[in-house]
Structures are given as C-alpha cells and as structure tokens.
Scaffold this motif. Structure first.
Motif, PDB file in Angstrom:
ATOM      1  N   ALA A 139       0.841  -1.210   0.000  1.00  0.00           N
ATOM      2  CA  ALA A 139       0.000   0.000   0.000  1.00  0.00           C
ATOM      3  C   ALA A 139       0.868   1.250   0.000  1.00  0.00           C
ATOM      4  O   ALA A 139       0.568   2.228  -0.696  1.00  0.00           O
ATOM      5  CB  ALA A 139      -0.934  -0.007   1.207  1.00  0.00           C
ATOM      6  N   ALA A 149      -4.302   4.078  -1.777  1.00  0.00           N
ATOM      7  CA  ALA A 149      -4.473   2.690  -1.339  1.00  0.00           C
ATOM      8  C   ALA A 149      -4.381   2.604   0.170  1.00  0.00           C
ATOM      9  O   ALA A 149      -3.664   3.366   0.811  1.00  0.00           O
ATOM     10  CB  ALA A 149      -3.413   1.807  -1.979  1.00  0.00           C
ATOM     11  N   ARG A 150      -5.121   1.669   0.722  1.00  0.00           N
ATOM     12  CA  ARG A 150      -5.066   1.389   2.158  1.00  0.00           C
ATOM     13  C   ARG A 150      -5.294  -0.103   2.350  1.00  0.00           C
ATOM     14  O   ARG A 150      -5.749  -0.801   1.452  1.00  0.00           O
ATOM     15  CB  ARG A 150      -6.091   2.215   2.918  1.00  0.00           C
ATOM     16  N   LEU A 159      -6.049  -5.003  -0.205  1.00  0.00           N
ATOM     17  CA  LEU A 159      -5.839  -3.602  -0.550  1.00  0.00           C
ATOM     18  C   LEU A 159      -7.170  -3.006  -0.961  1.00  0.00           C
ATOM     19  O   LEU A 159      -7.976  -3.667  -1.625  1.00  0.00           O
ATOM     20  CB  LEU A 159      -4.843  -3.482  -1.709  1.00  0.00           C
ATOM     21  N   GLU A 174      -0.404  -2.189  -8.997  1.00  0.00           N
ATOM     22  CA  GLU A 174      -0.622  -3.016  -7.802  1.00  0.00           C
ATOM     23  C   GLU A 174       0.190  -4.300  -7.894  1.00  0.00           C
ATOM     24  O   GLU A 174       0.825  -4.704  -6.922  1.00  0.00           O
ATOM     25  CB  GLU A 174      -2.105  -3.349  -7.644  1.00  0.00           C
TER      26      GLU A 174
END
Length: 190
Positions: A139, A149-150, A159, A174
């Motif tokens: 992330a 993103a988290r 994610l 990603e």
C-alpha cells in the motif's frame, strides 16, 4: 499474467463451483479463534512442496502462465467429474440435466481438495503472520505512485482504494507493488 488477472480467473473458477454446489448446506461456523502459522516450503522448493506444507490444493505460482493455470483447472474439474460432480465449466453437464446431489458435490470437493487451484497470495493470506505488514508495504508503494491505497482487514486482509475507478487504474501498478513487497516470499513458490 498479472496478479489481478490471476485473481479474477481464480474468482471465476470459485464462482462456478459455488453455482454447482447451490442448495448445499453451509459449512458450520467455528467459534474458536484461529492463529495463522507460517508453514511454507523452504526457499527454492517447488510449488507442490509449498502446497503440501500448507495443506492447500495446487498452488498457482506467481509466474504461472494462463496455459499452466488452465491445466491446473482442467485437472481439478476432471477430478470432480470423476468423483460424480460434473460442472458446466468442463462442458460435461447439459442444460436441463439435474445437478448432482449436494452430498455428492461435497464428497467430490473433499476428494479433489489437493487438486483445487489456489493462488499463492491466498496461501500467504492464510498462513503468513507477516501478511498484513507486507500488504501495508505494498500500500505504501502504491501511495508513492499516486494511489490512495489502504489496507483493510474485513472480510479478509486486502488492498482497498478510494473508488472503483482508482481500483481499475491500479492493476499493473498493484501487481508490481505486491511483487516488490512479497519478493522474499514469492521465491518460495518458484
């Protein structure tokens, strides 16, 4: 094959199995807490060793081609068919033909569990206690590249993004960030 495409392919396969097993009773919920343990194969061990160590089915390597994934799926669906649970995925069931009994489907799933394709990432999610930290590293990589993103824990560690548009744009980025964050772990699946 990118991580996202592999995940979507795997999700589609699971959806087919779910449809095949419609009407079956849900698995009982466990009330005790489960603790994740690291049970992976040694570095350099083949995917089959990683699979045996984790009790999973046929682990899909991070570098698996579409053809290799298709071969794993074909072997799994052949096993299901051989154990009395054909599916539309393998072209065996015919429209209007009754579905196999739920008990037959459950028995076939148990008999073929060692052949069911499973993503290396899902194996990591279930077995690696460092998974949340590695996901946070991914992330962080995404944030450096401009994504919001988290990491979220529920319903499973994953994610998450600001919206679906950002999710769609993040695809290859990603995959790169996950590969970087999990680089040492990925080596155990090759």
């Amino acid at each position: 094959m990118s991580f996202r495409k592999m995940s979507l392919l795997l999700a589609a396969s699971v959806a087919v199995l779910t449809v095949t097993a419609c009407g079956s009773e849900p698995e009982p919920q466990t009330t005790g807490a489960e603790v994740a343990t690291l049970q992976s194969a040694p570095v350099g061990a083949p995917a089959s060793a990683a699979s045996a160590a984790t009790g999973d089915g046929a682990v899909i390597r991070p570098d698996a081609s579409s053809a290799e994934i298709h071969d794993l799926e074909r072997a799994y669906f052949k096993c299901l068919r051989d154990n009395g649970a054909p599916s539309s995925k393998d072209g065996v069931t015919e429209p209007g033909r009754p579905s196999p009994a739920p008990e037959t489907v459950r028995a076939a799933e148990v008999a073929c569990a060692d052949k069911q394709p499973v993503s290396w990432f899902d194996v990591e999610r279930r077995t690696n206690p460092e998974f949340p930290d590695l996901l946070r590293t991914a992330a962080g990589c995404l944030k450096k590249k401009g994504f919001q993103a988290r990491v979220v824990e529920t319903p499973q560690w994953r994610l998450a993004y600001r919206d679906s548009g950002e999710f769609m744009r993040a695809g290859d980025t990603e995959a790169q960030c996950v590969d970087e964050a999990f680089a040492a772990r990925i080596k155990t699946y090759r």
